[in-house]
Design a protein around this motif. Structure first.
Motif, PDB file in Angstrom:
ATOM      1  N   THR A   1      44.707 -34.234 -38.791  1.00  0.00           N
ATOM      2  CA  THR A   1      45.729 -33.898 -37.797  1.00  0.00           C
ATOM      3  C   THR A   1      47.085 -33.660 -38.452  1.00  0.00           C
ATOM      4  O   THR A   1      47.896 -34.562 -38.604  1.00  0.00           O
ATOM      5  CB  THR A   1      45.869 -34.998 -36.724  1.00  0.00           C
TER       6      THR A   1
ATOM      7  N   CYS B   1      46.537 -27.350 -34.155  1.00  0.00           N
ATOM      8  CA  CYS B   1      47.476 -28.363 -33.657  1.00  0.00           C
ATOM      9  C   CYS B   1      48.686 -27.709 -33.013  1.00  0.00           C
ATOM     10  O   CYS B   1      49.094 -26.614 -33.400  1.00  0.00           O
ATOM     11  CB  CYS B   1      47.980 -29.250 -34.805  1.00  0.00           C
TER      12      CYS B   1
ATOM     13  N   LEU C   1      46.301 -32.985 -32.193  1.00  0.00           N
ATOM     14  CA  LEU C   1      45.206 -32.105 -32.601  1.00  0.00           C
ATOM     15  C   LEU C   1      44.548 -31.534 -31.355  1.00  0.00           C
ATOM     16  O   LEU C   1      44.119 -32.274 -30.474  1.00  0.00           O
ATOM     17  CB  LEU C   1      44.187 -32.893 -33.428  1.00  0.00           C
TER      18      LEU C   1
END
Length: 426
Positions: free
Chosen positions: A237, A53, A58
């Motif tokens: 994420t 990330c 992401l």
């Protein structure tokens, strides 16, 4: 006192073994488009999740199988990544903590407004190329968000997440009023009831599934309404709050050589890029899946009773079949919704809870439509007595219809469900 010290020591050992997780990569920096090799160590886990990330989103993620707590995976870096630092985060479903590592990515072919890199040519040709955070970067681990919710330890398996639209007919449902489910389509029963993390996010902990499988995701409200559901990325994420400025000390010939190798690599993997994806979420690819072979046992239990419709006179609809010779099933209304109730041959009907009704493993929400389905396409009707609990759902028996193809042939999937092929990691 000795006992207290011993207990404290044991607690520390257990704590360390529970949270022990580490990650390393094969290079100090990467070109966008290269393959990144990730080595993971995690105690007491079979699967690890790795995600790369920046502060926006992401970039890419993968699932790594672990053997004896160790595993290696490949992350194909997208060729359009911007230059700068990224955070590689690794976690398992058992881990309350997340392992982090900074990764420097350089895009030598494309500039972007998101680039955060300072190019510094090396004065000595024999010096190594390396990234640096630079002075005054002020970066520390407080800049990484660790609040990540990882649920719990009863079964090791792959995590699937889905988004549920919790509004139907102007009514908004809370997570506690929604029952999400995941079922594998085929002649065997593989059913998983999910957990609503909030009012719109469902999480499924699957186990014992590998390779490409056709599956159905569904979500029903407590009123019996079918709610829209759609699979989302298996990765949580984890976005960093901020990242350091990348100062890249480089040798031109090394960057050029690796850039050519990267372009050759991209050309080589282009035909296989589709296969590298974890799953294809499009409903029209569901026919690619191979249904599981017929097995009438459920949790090691045989049905009581079972009907092979080839041994009976053929009728046009399931409604007629149930009326004529399946004497352990009856239709009833529960909260105004049609449901089917089952019993063992020696027992009386218990109508407090309805039966779970499946066709080729898919949960049936609209009972009336099932009753009008062409009975000539059904091969087996299996009735499993007793009470079954899936998540928060309690069912008085399971009624399973198995078609001849095992593919829900000509049976329209429930409205608002998602029917797709998903590749479970080994």
């Amino acid at each position: 006192m000795k006992n207290r010290i011993l207990l404290l020591t044991m607690a520390m050992v257990l704590s360390l073994s529970t949270f022990a997780i580490s990650v390393s990569t094969d290079r100090t920096w990467y070109l966008a488009g290269e393959a990144m090799k990730v080595s993971i160590t995690a105690d007491d886990a079979l699967i690890a999740y790795a995600e790369l990330c920046d502060t926006y989103s992401l970039a890419v993620g993968t699932v790594v199988s672990l053997n004896n707590g160790k595993g290696t995976g490949i992350i194909e870096l997208p060729a359009d990544l911007h230059s700068g630092y990224y955070v590689l985060s690794v976690y398992t479903r058992h881990q309350a903590q997340v392992a982090h590592q900074l990764v420097a990515v350089v895009n030598a072919l494309h500039k972007s407004e998101d680039d955060d890199i300072e190019w510094v040519a090396m004065a000595h040709p024999d010096s190594l190329s390396y990234p640096s955070m630079g002075r005054g970067s002020g970066f520390s681990s407080a800049d990484l968000q660790d609040v990540k919710p990882v649920d719990g330890r009863e079964t090791e398996g792959h995590i699937i997440k889905a988004r549920v639209k919790n509004v139907d007919g102007g009514q908004t449902f809370k997570g506690s009023q929604i029952r999400p489910s995941l079922s594998i389509v085929g002649k065997q029963i593989h059913y998983f009831e999910g957990k609503m993390v909030n009012d719109s996010l469902a999480v499924f902990y699957t186990y014992g599934l590998h390779g490409k499988q056709p599956l159905v995701l569904s979500a029903a409200s407590y009123t019996g309404a079918s709610l829209p559901i759609e699979m989302i990325s298996p990765f949580v994420t984890l976005l960093p709050k901020r990242l350091p400025h990348l100062v890249f000390h480089y040798k031109r010939n090394e960057v050029e050589e690796r850039s050519l190798d990267m372009q050759r690599h991209q050309i080589a993997i282009a035909p296989a890029k589709r296969e590298l994806q974890l799953g294809d979420y499009a409903d029209d690819t569901a026919e690619e899946g191979v249904p599981l072979d017929y097995d009438d046992s459920l949790f090691g239990t045989k049905p009581d009773p079972a009907y092979n419709l080839d041994e009976y006179r053929q009728f046009l609809t399931i409604r007629e079949v149930l009326i004529e010779y399946v004497n352990c099933v009856k239709k009833t209304k529960i909260n105004g919704v049609s449901q089917l109730v089952v019993r063992r041959p020696q027992d009386a009907y218990v109508s407090v809870w309805p039966a779970m009704v499946l066709i080729d493993g898919m949960p049936v929400i609209d009972i009336e439509r099932l009753l009008d389905y062409d009975a000539r396409r059904i091969h087996y009707i299996n009735i499993y007595g007793g009470q079954y609990t899936f998540g928060n759902g309690v069912y008085n028996g399971i009624l399973s219809f198995v078609t001849r193809s095992g593919r829900l042939t000509n049976y329209p999937t429930e409205p608002k469900v998602q029917y797709l092929v998903y590749e479970f990691p080994q």
